[in-house]
Structures are given as structure tokens and as C-alpha cells.
Design a protein around this motif. Structure first.
Motif, PDB file in Angstrom:
ATOM      1  N   ALA A  69       0.811  -1.226   0.000  1.00 54.22           N
ATOM      2  CA  ALA A  69       0.000   0.000   0.000  1.00 54.22           C
ATOM      3  C   ALA A  69       0.834   1.261   0.000  1.00 54.22           C
ATOM      4  CB  ALA A  69      -0.926   0.004   1.219  1.00 54.22           C
ATOM      5  N   ALA A  70       2.113   1.136   0.356  1.00 55.37           N
ATOM      6  CA  ALA A  70       2.916   2.348   0.565  1.00 55.37           C
ATOM      7  C   ALA A  70       4.075   2.490  -0.404  1.00 55.37           C
ATOM      8  CB  ALA A  70       3.452   2.350   1.996  1.00 55.37           C
ATOM      9  N   LEU A  71       4.048   1.743  -1.517  1.00 55.05           N
ATOM     10  CA  LEU A  71       5.155   1.830  -2.455  1.00 55.05           C
ATOM     11  C   LEU A  71       5.021   3.012  -3.410  1.00 55.05           C
ATOM     12  CD1 LEU A  71       5.863  -1.904  -3.356  1.00 55.05           C
ATOM     13  CD2 LEU A  71       7.333  -0.322  -2.109  1.00 55.05           C
ATOM     14  N   GLY A  72       3.982   3.784  -3.240  1.00 57.25           N
ATOM     15  CA  GLY A  72       3.841   4.969  -4.065  1.00 57.25           C
ATOM     16  C   GLY A  72       4.831   6.048  -3.669  1.00 57.25           C
ATOM     17  N   ASP A  73       4.820   7.157  -4.412  1.00 58.32           N
ATOM     18  CA  ASP A  73       5.784   8.227  -4.150  1.00 58.32           C
ATOM     19  C   ASP A  73       5.491   8.976  -2.862  1.00 58.32           C
ATOM     20  OD1 ASP A  73       5.994   8.994  -7.693  1.00 58.32           O
ATOM     21  OD2 ASP A  73       7.182   7.619  -6.438  1.00 58.32           O
ATOM     22  N   ALA A  74       4.232   9.181  -2.537  1.00 59.31           N
ATOM     23  CA  ALA A  74       3.878   9.973  -1.359  1.00 59.31           C
ATOM     24  C   ALA A  74       3.941   9.090  -0.110  1.00 59.31           C
ATOM     25  CB  ALA A  74       2.487  10.559  -1.516  1.00 59.31           C
ATOM     26  N   HIS A  81       6.531  15.792  10.883  1.00 64.99           N
ATOM     27  CA  HIS A  81       5.118  15.743  10.481  1.00 64.99           C
ATOM     28  C   HIS A  81       4.757  16.873   9.526  1.00 64.99           C
ATOM     29  CE1 HIS A  81       3.807  12.243  12.632  1.00 64.99           C
ATOM     30  NE2 HIS A  81       4.488  12.630  13.683  1.00 64.99           N
ATOM     31  N   ALA A  82       5.528  17.959   9.565  1.00 65.16           N
ATOM     32  CA  ALA A  82       5.322  18.997   8.545  1.00 65.16           C
ATOM     33  C   ALA A  82       5.794  18.496   7.187  1.00 65.16           C
ATOM     34  CB  ALA A  82       6.082  20.266   8.936  1.00 65.16           C
ATOM     35  N   ALA A  83       6.883  17.715   7.178  1.00 69.69           N
ATOM     36  CA  ALA A  83       7.424  17.198   5.923  1.00 69.69           C
ATOM     37  C   ALA A  83       6.657  15.987   5.417  1.00 69.69           C
ATOM     38  CB  ALA A  83       8.901  16.836   6.101  1.00 69.69           C
ATOM     39  N   CYS A  84       6.123  15.167   6.331  1.00 72.06           N
ATOM     40  CA  CYS A  84       5.445  13.916   5.956  1.00 72.06           C
ATOM     41  C   CYS A  84       4.115  13.810   6.689  1.00 72.06           C
ATOM     42  CB  CYS A  84       6.332  12.712   6.282  1.00 72.06           C
ATOM     43  SG  CYS A  84       7.983  12.788   5.581  1.00 72.06           S
ATOM     44  N   PRO A  85       3.148  14.639   6.343  1.00 73.20           N
ATOM     45  CA  PRO A  85       1.887  14.653   7.095  1.00 73.20           C
ATOM     46  C   PRO A  85       1.076  13.375   6.982  1.00 73.20           C
ATOM     47  CG  PRO A  85       1.714  15.998   5.120  1.00 73.20           C
ATOM     48  CD  PRO A  85       3.150  15.625   5.246  1.00 73.20           C
ATOM     49  N   GLY A  86       1.347  12.553   5.959  1.00 73.44           N
ATOM     50  CA  GLY A  86       0.586  11.324   5.784  1.00 73.44           C
ATOM     51  C   GLY A  86       1.105  10.145   6.570  1.00 73.44           C
ATOM     52  N   VAL A  87       2.257  10.295   7.220  1.00 74.26           N
ATOM     53  CA  VAL A  87       2.862   9.187   7.955  1.00 74.26           C
ATOM     54  C   VAL A  87       2.433   9.243   9.426  1.00 74.26           C
ATOM     55  CG1 VAL A  87       5.020   8.119   8.700  1.00 74.26           C
ATOM     56  CG2 VAL A  87       4.845   9.105   6.416  1.00 74.26           C
ATOM     57  N   MET A 134      11.229  -0.962  -0.443  1.00 69.75           N
ATOM     58  CA  MET A 134      11.245  -0.220   0.815  1.00 69.75           C
ATOM     59  C   MET A 134       9.981   0.623   0.938  1.00 69.75           C
ATOM     60  SD  MET A 134      14.324   2.227   2.160  1.00 69.75           S
ATOM     61  CE  MET A 134      14.386   2.877   3.825  1.00 69.75           C
ATOM     62  N   LEU A 135       9.328   0.545   2.091  1.00 68.47           N
ATOM     63  CA  LEU A 135       8.156   1.365   2.354  1.00 68.47           C
ATOM     64  C   LEU A 135       8.477   2.836   2.135  1.00 68.47           C
ATOM     65  CD1 LEU A 135       6.943  -0.242   5.689  1.00 68.47           C
ATOM     66  CD2 LEU A 135       5.742  -0.369   3.515  1.00 68.47           C
ATOM     67  N   ALA A 136       7.559   3.557   1.477  1.00 70.09           N
ATOM     68  CA  ALA A 136       7.772   4.990   1.274  1.00 70.09           C
ATOM     69  C   ALA A 136       7.862   5.712   2.618  1.00 70.09           C
ATOM     70  CB  ALA A 136       6.642   5.565   0.426  1.00 70.09           C
ATOM     71  N   SER A 137       7.060   5.279   3.588  1.00 76.78           N
ATOM     72  CA  SER A 137       7.101   5.919   4.906  1.00 76.78           C
ATOM     73  C   SER A 137       8.438   5.673   5.595  1.00 76.78           C
ATOM     74  CB  SER A 137       5.958   5.392   5.777  1.00 76.78           C
ATOM     75  OG  SER A 137       6.004   3.978   5.875  1.00 76.78           O
ATOM     76  N   LEU A 138       8.983   4.456   5.461  1.00 77.47           N
ATOM     77  CA  LEU A 138      10.286   4.154   6.056  1.00 77.47           C
ATOM     78  C   LEU A 138      11.387   4.941   5.356  1.00 77.47           C
ATOM     79  CD1 LEU A 138      12.199   2.606   7.883  1.00 77.47           C
ATOM     80  CD2 LEU A 138      12.058   0.669   6.301  1.00 77.47           C
ATOM     81  N   ARG A 139      11.321   5.003   4.029  1.00 75.93           N
ATOM     82  CA  ARG A 139      12.325   5.762   3.283  1.00 75.93           C
ATOM     83  C   ARG A 139      12.316   7.226   3.723  1.00 75.93           C
ATOM     84  NH1 ARG A 139      10.189   5.460  -1.291  1.00 75.93           N
ATOM     85  NH2 ARG A 139      11.029   3.433  -1.894  1.00 75.93           N
ATOM     86  N   ALA A 140      11.131   7.787   3.890  1.00 75.99           N
ATOM     87  CA  ALA A 140      11.023   9.187   4.305  1.00 75.99           C
ATOM     88  C   ALA A 140      11.577   9.388   5.710  1.00 75.99           C
ATOM     89  CB  ALA A 140       9.556   9.632   4.243  1.00 75.99           C
ATOM     90  N   PHE A 141      11.307   8.443   6.601  1.00 76.22           N
ATOM     91  CA  PHE A 141      11.782   8.548   7.981  1.00 76.22           C
ATOM     92  C   PHE A 141      13.309   8.469   8.033  1.00 76.22           C
ATOM     93  CE2 PHE A 141      12.583   6.632  12.228  1.00 76.22           C
ATOM     94  CZ  PHE A 141      12.009   7.624  13.012  1.00 76.22           C
ATOM     95  N   VAL A 142      13.886   7.513   7.309  1.00 75.91           N
ATOM     96  CA  VAL A 142      15.341   7.360   7.273  1.00 75.91           C
ATOM     97  C   VAL A 142      15.989   8.613   6.696  1.00 75.91           C
ATOM     98  CG1 VAL A 142      17.247   6.068   6.240  1.00 75.91           C
ATOM     99  CG2 VAL A 142      15.258   4.849   7.164  1.00 75.91           C
TER     100      VAL A 142
END
Length: 300
Positions: free
Chosen positions: A86-91, A117-123, A282-290
Motif C-alpha cells: 500500500a505504501a510503495l507509491g511516491d507519497a 510531520h510537517a514534511a510527511c503529514p501522511g505518515v 522499501m516502504l515509502a514511509s520508512l524511506r522518508a523517515f530514514v
């Protein structure tokens, strides 16, 4: 496996994890009575009792422990597969389960919640702060923070900062009353504040470096704590010597509330790393967090 079978097993895993029908029901979004009926139906279908229940506690039976040991890792893998798909998309979006020791959480995450959370509001970050030694994969976490010496060989590791050092500290009042240790062996004659890592039966042995090798000292004293911040508070009040991360005690040293001791014996060691299992996608959310934590560290 039928859909109903999985729902029953997921309900079982939630009760086993929480040790409570009420908390598990809250997690699953159902009533405690409905959850109890689901568990009774599962026990009837399997022909074995999975939980011993009293008015005050819920505990796994031997059959329940065996089922939990086999099913929980499988469920974590299935949930991770669904989240990954579900999270392999760009956002970046969705739930990201994070495990951190208290020191790392205070250093890396606590000051940065707003910016992340300002940078990744969907996570949605689900953060567990726990000093116990935990297998993050088996426990269902997506990412964790570990000291370099505790990294597992099959994990991806991203360095978050420089080397760390622990030092011995005491209040000026304690040093006036009890004197100053000159070598680590002198600690055996001092009142030391012990730390027990959560989930461990033994006490942490203080680690030093001298004559080309690391060695440890089992200290004794009037206080044992499971949170090291309590040891520092007690040291400030003159209860005894404490042993903790230099970065965290330096402000108290600068303020004159603590004195550093045995610094020549306190050597640096590998610092903190962000770690996560190797993944094909790699999960998009994990990539963003790293990427976010790497950028935070490089900007300091």
C-alpha cells in the motif's frame, strides 16, 4: 485459511500482546465482550484453552504460548507485506512502527516531531520507547535505533551521529564526604547507583577501558533503577556515583551539580544507528523517515 480464521487469530495475538481484553479490544476497534466471544469460539474450534482468565489478569496457557510464538511473527510479516504494497507509491503515508531506547528517542526524535510531520503529514508514527533488548523484526517494528555494538548482521544500518562515551559522575557534596575514586577498582568501596535494563534479571556492569582492553566492574550501592535518568537525579542529590552518557550529564557538570570522575578510563564506543530489515521494496514511509533523520543529523 478462511477470513474468519485470520480474524480470530489476529484477535488472539492482540490479547496475547496486551495481556488484556480491554486494551486489545480498543486496538481492534470492537467491544471487550465481542472479543471475548471471538476468543471462546477460537478455543472451541481448536479444542484447547488459550488463556487463563481471572478478574484481575489474563495469561497465556502453554498451548497459547506455543500458538503465539508461531503465529505472531507470521502475522507481523503479513501485515508488513500489506503495508508495503500500500505504501510503495511516491507519497509517504501509512503507519510506521518505531522502536527506540529512551536516550536515542530524546536525542533524535523528541526535538524533531514537528519538522517530520510537517514534511510527511501522511505518515503516522507509532513510537515505542523501551530500553529492553528487543528483536525489532520479531516484535513487528519497521525500524529501530541501536548502538553500533548491538547491531544485527542482517540489518541495514544508518549511522546517526558520532561516537558515544559514558562517564562516572557524583555530586560535589558526595566527593567531599566520600572522596574521589582514582581507578575503577576503587568503585568497590563507593556507593554506586545500579541500573537494571528492562527485561533483564541482572544489573548492568560498568564498562571501562585500560591497558588496551575493555573490562567491566560489578558495583554495589543503595539504589537500583530501571531508568537511568533516575540515577542521575539521585547522584545530584548525593546518593552515590552514577554512570551515564557524557552528552546528557555535561549540562549538570557545567552547572556545578555533578563532577566527572575516572574520565581517563572512560573510552568512546560506536554510537547510534538507525536499523531496519533488508527489503525488496522499501516502504515509502520508512524511506522518508530514514532520509529525514539522516538530514537532521547532517544539519547539526
Amino acid at each position: 485459511m478462511r477470513g474468519g480464521d485470520f480474524a480470530e487469530l489476529r484477535a488472539f495475538a492482540s490479547v496475547a500482546a496486551h495481556g488484556s481484553f480491554v486494551r486489545a479490544a480498543e486496538e481492534l476497534g470492537i467491544s471487550a465482550s465481542t472479543l471475548s466471544q471471538i476468543i471462546r469460539a477460537l478455543e472451541a474450534r481448536l479444542g484447547v484453552r488459550l488463556f487463563n482468565r481471572t478478574t484481575r489478569s489474563v495469561a497465556l496457557t502453554e498451548a497459547g504460548r506455543r500458538l503465539d510464538a508461531r503465529f505472531r511473527p507470521a502475522m507481523a510479516e503479513m501485515e508488513a507485506a500489506v503495508r508495503e504494497a500500500a505504501a510503495l507509491g511516491d507519497a509517504p503515508s501509512g503507519l510506521l512502527r518505531v522502536h527506540m531506547p529512551s536516550v536515542a528517542a530524546a536525542a533524535f526524535l523528541e526535538p524533531a516531531f514537528g519538522r517530520f510531520h510537517a514534511a510527511c503529514p501522511g505518515v503516522v508514527l507509532d513510537v515505542t520507547v523501551d530500553d529492553a533488548a528487543t528483536d525489532i523484526v520479531a516484535a513487528g517494528y519497521d525500524v529501530g535505533v541501536r548502538l553500533g555494538e548491538f547491531l544485527e548482521a542482517d540489518m541495514v544500518a544508518v549511522k546517526l551521529g558520532g561516537e558515544q562515551r559514558q562517564i562516572v559522575v557524583a555530586s560535589p557534596d558526595y566527593v567531599r564526604r566520600q572522596g574521589r575514586p582514582v581507578t575503577p577498582a576503587d568503585l568497590l568501596r563507593h556507593r554506586c547507583i545500579n541500573w537494571r535494563r528492562p527485561g533483564s534479571a541482572g544489573l548492568y556492569k560498568w564498562e571501562f577501558f585500560g591497558e588496551g582492553r575493555w573490562f567491566s566492574v560489578a558495583v554495589d550501592g543503595p539504589l537500583v533503577v530501571s531508568q537511568r535518568s533516575l540515577a542521575i537525579a539521585a547522584a545530584v542529590q548525593g546518593v552515590g556515583l552514577a554512570f551515564w552518557a557524557e552528552d546528557l550529564v555535561r549540562p549538570l557538570i557545567a552547572a556545578g551539580k555533578l563532577m566527572p570522575l575516572l574520565e581517563d578510563w572512560c573510552a568512546p564506543f560506536p554510537g547510534w544507528y538507525l536499523c531496519y530489515p533488508r527489503q525488496r521494496g522499501m516502504l515509502a514511509s520508512l524511506r522518508a523517515f530514514v532520509d529525514f533523520l539522516k538530514q537532521e543529523r547532517s544539519g547539526r
